[in-house]
Write a protein that holds these residues in place. Structure first.
Motif, PDB file in Angstrom:
ATOM      1  N   ALA A 293      31.907  35.904  34.474  1.00 44.34           N
ATOM      2  CA  ALA A 293      33.353  36.662  34.418  1.00 44.34           C
ATOM      3  C   ALA A 293      33.674  36.855  35.967  1.00 44.34           C
ATOM      4  O   ALA A 293      34.842  36.366  36.382  1.00 44.34           O
ATOM      5  CB  ALA A 293      33.194  38.011  34.256  1.00 44.34           C
ATOM      6  N   ALA A 294      32.659  36.377  36.651  1.00 45.30           N
ATOM      7  CA  ALA A 294      33.256  36.998  38.650  1.00 45.30           C
ATOM      8  C   ALA A 294      33.220  35.061  39.304  1.00 45.30           C
ATOM      9  O   ALA A 294      34.254  35.333  39.884  1.00 45.30           O
ATOM     10  CB  ALA A 294      31.725  36.960  39.163  1.00 45.30           C
ATOM     11  N   ASN A 295      32.725  34.284  38.244  1.00 46.62           N
ATOM     12  CA  ASN A 295      33.138  32.981  38.548  1.00 46.62           C
ATOM     13  C   ASN A 295      34.249  32.749  38.369  1.00 46.62           C
ATOM     14  O   ASN A 295      35.058  31.947  38.651  1.00 46.62           O
ATOM     15  CB  ASN A 295      32.132  32.296  38.182  1.00 46.62           C
TER      16      ASN A 295
ATOM     17  N   VAL B  37      17.847  40.690  43.289  1.00 42.73           N
ATOM     18  CA  VAL B  37      18.681  41.284  44.251  1.00 42.73           C
ATOM     19  C   VAL B  37      20.021  40.801  44.204  1.00 42.73           C
ATOM     20  O   VAL B  37      20.755  39.460  44.231  1.00 42.73           O
ATOM     21  CB  VAL B  37      18.467  40.766  46.207  1.00 42.73           C
ATOM     22  N   VAL B  38      21.241  41.610  44.416  1.00 42.09           N
ATOM     23  CA  VAL B  38      22.484  41.241  44.781  1.00 42.09           C
ATOM     24  C   VAL B  38      23.863  41.380  46.182  1.00 42.09           C
ATOM     25  O   VAL B  38      23.402  42.179  46.280  1.00 42.09           O
ATOM     26  CB  VAL B  38      23.394  41.575  43.413  1.00 42.09           C
ATOM     27  N   LYS B  39      23.672  40.114  46.391  1.00 42.53           N
ATOM     28  CA  LYS B  39      24.204  40.224  48.630  1.00 42.53           C
ATOM     29  C   LYS B  39      25.642  39.841  47.810  1.00 42.53           C
ATOM     30  O   LYS B  39      26.385  39.471  46.666  1.00 42.53           O
ATOM     31  CB  LYS B  39      23.394  39.629  48.511  1.00 42.53           C
ATOM     32  N   GLU B  40      26.767  41.419  47.939  1.00 43.98           N
ATOM     33  CA  GLU B  40      28.170  41.518  48.228  1.00 43.98           C
ATOM     34  C   GLU B  40      28.855  40.465  49.341  1.00 43.98           C
ATOM     35  O   GLU B  40      27.719  40.898  50.729  1.00 43.98           O
ATOM     36  CB  GLU B  40      28.359  41.788  47.754  1.00 43.98           C
TER      37      GLU B  40
ATOM     38  N   ALA C 267      43.663  39.992  34.305  1.00 43.49           N
ATOM     39  CA  ALA C 267      41.970  39.583  34.522  1.00 43.49           C
ATOM     40  C   ALA C 267      41.533  38.782  33.508  1.00 43.49           C
ATOM     41  O   ALA C 267      41.112  38.728  33.390  1.00 43.49           O
ATOM     42  CB  ALA C 267      41.330  40.479  35.362  1.00 43.49           C
ATOM     43  N   ALA C 268      41.647  39.817  32.595  1.00 43.88           N
ATOM     44  CA  ALA C 268      41.080  40.026  31.601  1.00 43.88           C
ATOM     45  C   ALA C 268      41.215  38.226  30.459  1.00 43.88           C
ATOM     46  O   ALA C 268      39.931  38.206  29.846  1.00 43.88           O
ATOM     47  CB  ALA C 268      41.286  40.944  30.004  1.00 43.88           C
TER      48      ALA C 268
ATOM     49  N   PHE D 155      31.090  44.205  41.579  1.00 42.44           N
ATOM     50  CA  PHE D 155      31.345  42.977  42.555  1.00 42.44           C
ATOM     51  C   PHE D 155      32.356  42.623  41.031  1.00 42.44           C
ATOM     52  O   PHE D 155      33.689  42.132  42.343  1.00 42.44           O
ATOM     53  CB  PHE D 155      30.583  42.475  42.250  1.00 42.44           C
ATOM     54  N   LEU D 156      32.624  42.483  40.479  1.00 39.86           N
ATOM     55  CA  LEU D 156      34.079  41.998  39.525  1.00 39.86           C
ATOM     56  C   LEU D 156      34.705  42.757  39.526  1.00 39.86           C
ATOM     57  O   LEU D 156      36.314  42.074  39.671  1.00 39.86           O
ATOM     58  CB  LEU D 156      33.242  41.885  38.449  1.00 39.86           C
ATOM     59  N   GLY D 157      34.647  44.261  39.856  1.00 45.29           N
ATOM     60  CA  GLY D 157      36.350  45.021  39.535  1.00 45.29           C
ATOM     61  C   GLY D 157      36.413  45.082  40.718  1.00 45.29           C
ATOM     62  O   GLY D 157      37.505  44.787  41.334  1.00 45.29           O
ATOM     63  N   LYS D 158      35.754  45.134  42.489  1.00 43.50           N
ATOM     64  CA  LYS D 158      36.792  44.797  43.572  1.00 43.50           C
ATOM     65  C   LYS D 158      37.194  43.305  43.125  1.00 43.50           C
ATOM     66  O   LYS D 158      38.324  42.989  44.044  1.00 43.50           O
ATOM     67  CB  LYS D 158      34.849  44.708  44.801  1.00 43.50           C
TER      68      LYS D 158
END
Length: 110
Positions: free
Chosen positions: A79-81, A103-106, A49-50, A34-37
């Motif tokens: 990181a996603a945040n 569970v991770v829900k995208e 991004a980094a 998800f982070l990549g997306k």
């Protein structure tokens, strides 16, 4: 023709190949995916991004290629945040005596 043996997956490839702590590894892999997306959707370079996330670009590159050893689930969620994603952690009352699941829900990014 030689018959091939097919083994049914457990649903967790990390468990199937014998990785230690496969449930945690799968959870982290889903967050990294998800982070990549998020990064792709933002239009930022890995360098930008980094910087936004607060890590070095080579480290972000390693993470996005699946090498997230040394990155805790908390660090990946943060990181996603930092990339603008909200996340919610919700616990449910156990219904049976089995071990709990994570569970991770995208959500779809548009």
């Amino acid at each position: 023709m030689t018959a091939r043996k097919v083994t049914r997956s457990s649903g967790n490839v990390f468990k199937d190949i014998g990785v230690a702590n496969p449930e945690q590894h799968l959870l982290k892999a889903k967050v990294v995916h998800f982070l990549g997306k998020l990064i792709e959707h933002s239009g930022l370079t890995q360098t930008a991004a980094a910087e936004r996330i607060g890590i070095k670009q080579p480290d972000l590159s390693k993470v996005l290629r699946g090498n997230f050893t040394g990155f805790s689930l908390e660090r990946l969620l943060l990181a996603a945040n930092a990339m603008g994603a909200d996340f919610e952690i919700q616990f449910k009352k156990p219904r049976t005596k089995r071990q709990g699941r994570a569970v991770v829900k995208e959500v779809a990014l548009r």
